[in-house]
Write an enzyme that holds these catalytic residues in place. Structure first.
Site, PDB file in Angstrom:
ATOM      1  N   SER A 151      43.161  35.812  49.398  1.00  0.00           N
ATOM      2  CA  SER A 151      43.299  35.286  48.043  1.00  0.00           C
ATOM      3  C   SER A 151      43.825  33.871  48.151  1.00  0.00           C
ATOM      4  O   SER A 151      44.419  33.493  49.171  1.00  0.00           O
ATOM      5  CB  SER A 151      44.303  36.148  47.256  1.00  0.00           C
ATOM      6  OG  SER A 151      44.682  35.540  46.038  1.00  0.00           O
ATOM      7  N   TYR A 201      52.024  41.261  46.037  1.00  0.00           N
ATOM      8  CA  TYR A 201      50.661  40.760  46.264  1.00  0.00           C
ATOM      9  C   TYR A 201      50.680  39.511  47.145  1.00  0.00           C
ATOM     10  O   TYR A 201      49.919  39.410  48.116  1.00  0.00           O
ATOM     11  CB  TYR A 201      50.012  40.457  44.917  1.00  0.00           C
ATOM     12  CG  TYR A 201      48.539  40.120  44.978  1.00  0.00           C
ATOM     13  CD1 TYR A 201      47.585  41.129  45.028  1.00  0.00           C
ATOM     14  CD2 TYR A 201      48.108  38.805  44.978  1.00  0.00           C
ATOM     15  CE1 TYR A 201      46.231  40.833  45.077  1.00  0.00           C
ATOM     16  CE2 TYR A 201      46.760  38.494  45.019  1.00  0.00           C
ATOM     17  CZ  TYR A 201      45.821  39.507  45.071  1.00  0.00           C
ATOM     18  OH  TYR A 201      44.488  39.199  45.120  1.00  0.00           O
TER      19      TYR A 201
END
Length: 274
Positions: A156, A169
């Site tokens: 990401s 995350y």
């Protein structure tokens, strides 16, 4: 999901003919886009993820019908190492080899760190990071036996930069980049590459749901949510598409990318150029 909505890139060659790929978290969104791109390029694919049985059957049948490649489904839970092992075994028993592994499965939870539920932290780390450790350790012996392979970790932009309230995350995605580098170093002389793709916001059903939720909660139009909330840090002010991610993953899985390894590669519209 109607698999017919995801079309292969124009002029896509079957550069993955004879290859076998396992893609985790691939019953929708980015993972399904990658599976469709791989199958369109000639690979047999093992898809994995949650969903209604009839929808998953439709997805598998659609992949095979539209691409001419073979597809099977594994229901492996990415928090359970034994089920991950069974998924790798399924690929090897069904197709006789394993050439490409894509670690895409992931979940998200947003909360201030002092209020972050411990069980959510554990779940995010298990699915977003530990599952990749398990798939890689289980796939590497087969790749070494057959003389090569490709490992692609879907990280990401949050593997490269941080945002508030996303402790688990961000930690997991930073960890994925570290794991990618270690695997690349350990396999550099074995014709095995390991890279991380780092997307910004991608147009998926989950993101569409976020847009609608944010529009309701802020009382602002969808277009304003997209530009000023979700894409505030993304300079090109557009979502990437699953087709773009799939095409890039297909390149990394091909022979043309044999010298690319250990890299964290953004597809983020300039987000991490700040």
């Amino acid at each position: 999901m109607n698999i017919a909505l995801i079309q292969p890139a124009t002029g896509t060659a079957r550069v993955l003919d004879g290859k076998v790929a396992v893609i985790t978290g691939s019953t929708s969104g980015i993972g399904l886009g990658i599976a469709h791109s791989f199958a369109s390029a000639g690979a047999s694919v093992v898809i994995n993820g949650f969903g209604k049985p009839e929808e998953i059957n439709d997805t598998v049948e659609g992949l095979q019908r539209e691409t001419g490649s073979k597809a099977v489904y594994s229901a492996a839970d990415m928090t359970k190492p034994d089920e991950i092992a069974a998924m790798v075994t399924l690929a090897l028993e069904t197709f006789g080899r394993l050439d490409i592994l894509v670690n895409n499965a992931g979940i998200q939870h947003v909360s201030p760190i002092d209020q972050f539920p411990v069980e959510k932290w554990d779940a995010v780390l298990a699915i977003n990071l530990s599952s990749a450790f398990h798939t890689i350790r289980l796939a590497l012996p087969a790749m070494r036996r057959q003389g090569g392979g490709r490992i692609i970790n879907i990280a990401s932009a949050h593997a490269l930069v941080a945002s508030p309230f996303k402790a688990a995350y961000v930690a997991a995605k930073h960890g994925i980049v570290g794991l990618t580098k270690v695997v690349a170093l350990e396999t550099a002389e074995q014709n095995i590459t390991c890279n991380a793709i780092c997307p910004g916001y991608v147009s998926t059903p989950l993101v569409e749901a976020q847009i609608d939720d944010q529009a309701r909660s802020h009382g602002i139009p969808r277009e304003q949510v997209i530009r000023d909330v979700l894409l505030a840090q993304q300079p090109n002010k557009r979502f990437a598409t699953v087709e773009e991610i799939g095409a890039f993953a297909t390149f990394l899985a091909s022979d043309a990318a044999a010298s690319i390894t250990g890299a964290a590669l953004p597809i983020d519209g300039g987000w991490t150029a700040h």
